[in-house]
Design a protein around this motif. Structure first.
Motif, PDB file in Angstrom:
ATOM      1  N   LEU A  18       0.829  -1.205   0.000  1.00  0.00           N
ATOM      2  CA  LEU A  18       0.000   0.000   0.000  1.00  0.00           C
ATOM      3  C   LEU A  18       0.863   1.254   0.000  1.00  0.00           C
ATOM      4  O   LEU A  18       0.584   2.209  -0.724  1.00  0.00           O
ATOM      5  N   TYR A  19       1.904   1.267   0.805  1.00  0.00           N
ATOM      6  CA  TYR A  19       2.806   2.414   0.867  1.00  0.00           C
ATOM      7  C   TYR A  19       3.466   2.654  -0.494  1.00  0.00           C
ATOM      8  O   TYR A  19       3.510   3.789  -0.976  1.00  0.00           O
ATOM      9  N   TYR A  21       2.423   1.699  -3.461  1.00  0.00           N
ATOM     10  CA  TYR A  21       1.425   2.131  -4.440  1.00  0.00           C
ATOM     11  C   TYR A  21       1.080   3.602  -4.265  1.00  0.00           C
ATOM     12  O   TYR A  21       1.090   4.367  -5.228  1.00  0.00           O
ATOM     13  N   GLU A  22       0.768   3.997  -3.033  1.00  0.00           N
ATOM     14  CA  GLU A  22       0.330   5.367  -2.777  1.00  0.00           C
ATOM     15  C   GLU A  22       1.423   6.404  -2.993  1.00  0.00           C
ATOM     16  O   GLU A  22       1.135   7.546  -3.332  1.00  0.00           O
ATOM     17  N   ASN A  23       2.680   6.027  -2.805  1.00  0.00           N
ATOM     18  CA  ASN A  23       3.755   7.013  -2.887  1.00  0.00           C
ATOM     19  C   ASN A  23       4.594   6.945  -4.155  1.00  0.00           C
ATOM     20  O   ASN A  23       5.318   7.896  -4.451  1.00  0.00           O
ATOM     21  N   TYR A  26       1.353   4.911  -8.061  1.00  0.00           N
ATOM     22  CA  TYR A  26       0.207   5.721  -8.478  1.00  0.00           C
ATOM     23  C   TYR A  26       0.635   6.876  -9.377  1.00  0.00           C
ATOM     24  O   TYR A  26      -0.072   7.249 -10.308  1.00  0.00           O
ATOM     25  N   LYS A  83       2.598  14.641  -7.264  1.00  0.00           N
ATOM     26  CA  LYS A  83       2.637  14.834  -5.820  1.00  0.00           C
ATOM     27  C   LYS A  83       2.426  16.323  -5.548  1.00  0.00           C
ATOM     28  O   LYS A  83       2.834  17.174  -6.341  1.00  0.00           O
ATOM     29  N   LYS A 134     -10.496  10.426  -6.512  1.00  0.00           N
ATOM     30  CA  LYS A 134      -9.035  10.547  -6.463  1.00  0.00           C
ATOM     31  C   LYS A 134      -8.631  11.953  -6.891  1.00  0.00           C
ATOM     32  O   LYS A 134      -8.333  12.200  -8.043  1.00  0.00           O
TER      33      LYS A 134
END
Length: 159
Positions: A18-19, A21-23, A26, A83, A134
């Motif tokens: 998850l970390y 993917y999110e950082n 994605y 970002k 999103k």
């Protein structure tokens, strides 16, 4: 004891995935959050030109087919997520003209488009209070935001 060890390992792998993917992951693939809403039947679109002296001019789509053209243009943009800190570094603030827009579906669902400046027309912010939306900053990959096209579609009528 072995089950707890495997369960702990599995939880760590899931959290690490998850970390990552999110950082990282994605932000590597194009994604346009507006595409999911192209089939909405009743939409309104408001577009504001905010001048450097603090004045603003807001227009609204007058016809359903015009709103459909705006929605089609927005959903066809090739967007790459950015970002927030990277986008903030690319945006130019100061005494510039910038644009904001709002798509309104039915009575309560809204998508806001902001931070479109004449100096950086390929960076924009899309956000919404819709659950699961999103939102964030996006870079237009293959062109620039055509604010004149959108402004001409919405007309010269002030709201």
């Amino acid at each position: 004891m072995r089950k707890i060890k495997y369960l702990t390992f599995a939880i760590i792998i899931v959290l690490l995935s998850l970390y990552l993917y999110e950082n990282f992951i994605y932000y590597r693939f194009p994604f346009n959050p507006i595409k999911e809403y192209t089939s909405e039947p009743n939409i309104d679109f408001y577009f504001s030109r905010n001048l450097p002296n603090g004045e603003g001019i807001t227009t609204k789509c007058q016809h359903a087919n015009t709103c459909g053209l705006v929605l089609e243009y927005l959903s066809d943009l090739n967007l790459m997520p950015l970002k927030d800190n990277a986008a903030q570094g690319m945006l130019k603030y100061g005494n510039v003209t910038y644009f904001t827009g709002m798509l309104k579906f039915n009575e309560s669902d809204k998508i806001f488009i902001s931070d479109i400046s004449i100096d950086t027309p390929n960076i924009l912010r899309i956000y919404s209070p819709i659950n699961g939306f999103k939102g964030g900053y996006y870079k237009i990959m293959d062109s620039k935001f055509d604010y004149n096209y959108i402004y001409n579609l919405t007309g010269d009528t002030e709201e």
